[in-house]
Design an enzyme around this catalytic site. Structure first.
Site, mmCIF file in Angstrom:
data_model
loop_
_atom_site.group_PDB
_atom_site.id
_atom_site.type_symbol
_atom_site.label_atom_id
_atom_site.label_comp_id
_atom_site.label_asym_id
_atom_site.label_seq_id
_atom_site.Cartn_x
_atom_site.Cartn_y
_atom_site.Cartn_z
ATOM 1 N N TYR A 164 43.590 45.568 31.817
ATOM 2 C CA TYR A 164 43.613 44.534 32.822
ATOM 3 C C TYR A 164 43.880 45.169 34.122
ATOM 4 O O TYR A 164 43.401 45.117 35.232
ATOM 5 C CB TYR A 164 44.554 43.384 32.176
ATOM 6 C CG TYR A 164 44.743 42.091 33.136
ATOM 7 C CD1 TYR A 164 43.675 41.251 33.078
ATOM 8 C CD2 TYR A 164 45.870 42.078 33.946
ATOM 9 C CE1 TYR A 164 43.955 40.111 33.915
ATOM 10 C CE2 TYR A 164 46.012 41.133 34.778
ATOM 11 C CZ TYR A 164 45.024 40.038 34.501
ATOM 12 O OH TYR A 164 45.191 38.749 35.608
ATOM 13 N N LYS A 168 42.060 45.489 37.487
ATOM 14 C CA LYS A 168 42.613 44.894 38.784
ATOM 15 C C LYS A 168 42.837 45.639 39.943
ATOM 16 O O LYS A 168 42.432 45.207 41.079
ATOM 17 C CB LYS A 168 43.692 43.877 38.470
ATOM 18 C CG LYS A 168 43.532 42.802 37.354
ATOM 19 C CD LYS A 168 42.575 41.959 37.952
ATOM 20 C CE LYS A 168 42.368 40.327 37.440
ATOM 21 N NZ LYS A 168 41.519 39.539 37.868
HETATM 22 P P1 NAI Z 1 41.402 31.062 33.151
HETATM 23 O O1 NAI Z 1 41.465 31.718 31.649
HETATM 24 O O2 NAI Z 1 41.767 29.487 33.015
HETATM 25 O O3 NAI Z 1 40.354 31.290 34.135
HETATM 26 C C1 NAI Z 1 39.370 32.283 33.996
HETATM 27 C C2 NAI Z 1 38.055 31.885 33.651
HETATM 28 O O4 NAI Z 1 36.870 33.025 33.576
HETATM 29 C C3 NAI Z 1 37.963 30.905 32.213
HETATM 30 O O5 NAI Z 1 37.657 29.452 32.537
HETATM 31 C C4 NAI Z 1 36.823 31.720 31.577
HETATM 32 O O6 NAI Z 1 35.968 31.071 30.685
HETATM 33 C C5 NAI Z 1 36.124 32.579 32.788
HETATM 34 N N1 NAI Z 1 35.348 33.647 32.164
HETATM 35 C C6 NAI Z 1 35.694 34.623 31.288
HETATM 36 N N2 NAI Z 1 34.611 35.483 31.170
HETATM 37 C C7 NAI Z 1 33.666 35.109 31.957
HETATM 38 C C8 NAI Z 1 32.269 35.805 32.140
HETATM 39 N N3 NAI Z 1 31.992 36.809 31.461
HETATM 40 N N4 NAI Z 1 31.534 35.019 33.007
HETATM 41 C C9 NAI Z 1 31.837 33.771 33.453
HETATM 42 N N5 NAI Z 1 33.052 33.260 33.470
HETATM 43 C C10 NAI Z 1 33.894 34.118 32.662
HETATM 44 O O7 NAI Z 1 42.695 32.046 33.894
HETATM 45 P P2 NAI Z 1 43.275 31.868 35.347
HETATM 46 O O8 NAI Z 1 44.594 32.199 35.253
HETATM 47 O O9 NAI Z 1 42.770 30.682 36.066
HETATM 48 O O10 NAI Z 1 42.443 33.216 35.933
HETATM 49 C C11 NAI Z 1 41.745 33.267 37.209
HETATM 50 C C12 NAI Z 1 41.659 34.705 37.600
HETATM 51 O O11 NAI Z 1 43.058 35.125 38.345
HETATM 52 C C13 NAI Z 1 41.551 35.788 36.593
HETATM 53 O O12 NAI Z 1 40.487 36.763 37.211
HETATM 54 C C14 NAI Z 1 42.851 36.352 36.141
HETATM 55 O O13 NAI Z 1 42.928 37.686 35.708
HETATM 56 C C15 NAI Z 1 43.708 36.179 37.757
HETATM 57 N N6 NAI Z 1 45.079 36.261 37.640
HETATM 58 C C16 NAI Z 1 45.579 34.902 37.282
HETATM 59 C C17 NAI Z 1 47.009 34.914 37.124
HETATM 60 C C18 NAI Z 1 47.998 33.953 36.655
HETATM 61 O O14 NAI Z 1 49.151 33.882 36.899
HETATM 62 N N7 NAI Z 1 47.246 32.910 35.887
HETATM 63 C C19 NAI Z 1 47.694 36.243 37.483
HETATM 64 C C20 NAI Z 1 46.895 37.235 38.046
HETATM 65 C C21 NAI Z 1 45.669 37.015 38.067
#
Ligand code: NAI
Length: 299
Positions: A164, A168
């Site tokens: 990851y 990132k």
């Molecule tokens: P989340 O799991 O709710 O959102 C990620 C979404 O991406 C999910 O709805 C999932 O179905 C979708 N997804 C996964 N693979 C996919 C694909 N191949 N094609 C289309 N959609 C796909 O998690 P969250 O926390 O909302 O994460 C959003 C972004 O923020 C991610 O990139 C995550 O790595 C990043 N992030 C989040 C942090 C946090 O504290 N929540 C910290 C640092 C980064």
């Protein structure tokens, strides 16, 4: 002055939940037409669901305009088709928020090569796919706003997230070259490192933190970074309403010659090499070479 997105078409990947959903809702509330992309899989990227459709319904119920897309960011053709569909319906694509993501955490010792590859594929290659799919359109329009989603893991590291973190920081690197290539076409590219209570962080966030670290408290940074007057090449941290900037810097360093141009010389001068007094934030790779030439001229 209020920030609006009227007549703008925005794509938010992974917007079926968590942060992406918050961005999509707020963009639509402020006038954008939004493509809500989400594969709807589990946190580790397996399976499918109609997560995107539900967010589209929420947007429509609130009086906004949206369409759902269930394509995977890992499939370039699917992203191309998504862009074509948005253009056909709304005439362009002005904003892309690369937000889709998955986790397959394990210490590097226990991590299977497939789990490294898969996570890099979704975050890094997935964001490159979507960006490539909109790039030509944005160049032709002479307007584009692109946001990459990095993470504190990528910028600073985190035990158990080698795959990851590599992806990132790669996204921050992608921003740094695309901001240069896009500048002439009014394409601005930024990186956001969010911290929020979502299903991605549900194992590590205590219950109380979920109330503070809401996706809605990150969304202002994401929306500013894709707005008309957005900066370019910024790395912004956002969580619980706290906003920060991160930089990749370069120290003045030292020039070693003769007997000192040895590993021992580097060891002896390590303090000076790493001394941050007078460090700069290069705006392109070429600036590193320029600082080297400047040091050579100093003798
Ligand atoms: P989340 O799991 O709710 O959102 C990620 C979404 O991406 C999910 O709805 C999932 O179905 C979708 N997804 C996964 N693979 C996919 C694909 N191949 N094609 C289309 N959609 C796909 O998690 P969250 O926390 O909302 O994460 C959003 C972004 O923020 C991610 O990139 C995550 O790595 C990043 N992030 C989040 C942090 C946090 O504290 N929540 C910290 C640092 C980064």
């Amino acid at each position: 002055m209020s920030i609006r997105f009227d007549n703008r078409v925005a794509i938010v990947t992974g917007a079926g939940g968590g942060l992406g959903r918050a961005y999509a809702l707020e963009l639509a509330r402020r006038g954008a037409k939004v493509v809500v992309n989400d594969l709807g899989g589990a946190r580790d990227g397996t399976g499918h669901s109609d997560a995107a459709l539900k967010v589209v319904e929420e947007i429509r119920e609130a009086g906004g305009e949206a369409m759902s897309n269930g394509g995977s960011v890992t499939e370039y053709e699917q992203m191309e088709a998504m862009v074509a569909q948005a253009k056909e319906k709304w005439g362009g694509v002005h904003i892309l928020i690369n937000n889709a993501g998955v986790l397959r955490d394990k210490s590097f010792a226990k991590m299977a090569p497939e789990d490294f590859e898969f996570v890099v594929d979704v975050h890094l290659n997935g964001s490159a796919n979507c960006t490539k799919a909109v790039w030509e359109t944005m160049r032709e329009q002479n307007y584009g706003r692109i946001l990459m989603t990095a993470s504190s893991t990528g910028l600073f590291g985190n035990f158990g997230q080698a795959n990851y973190g590599a992806a990132k920081l790669g996204l921050a690197g992608l921003t740094k070259t695309l901001y240069l290539e896009g500048a002439k076409y009014n394409i601005k590219v930024n990186t956001l490192a969010p911290v929020a209570g979502t299903r991605m962080t549900e194992d590590i966030f205590p219950e109380a933190a979920f109330k503070l670290f809401t996706p809605e408290s990150v969304a202002p940074a994401a929306l500013y970074l894709v707005s008309e007057d957005a900066p370019s090449n910024a790395i912004v941290g956002a969580g619980a309403g706290v906003f920060q900037a991160a930089y990749v810097t370069l120290t003045p360093g030292v020039r070693l010659q003769g007997d000192e141009l040895t590993p021992e010389g580097v060891a002896d001068h390590w303090g000076e090499i790493t001394d941050r007094t007078g460090e700069i934030v290069p705006q392109s790779g070429g600036e590193q070479a320029q600082t080297i030439f400047a040091k050579l001229q100093d003798g």
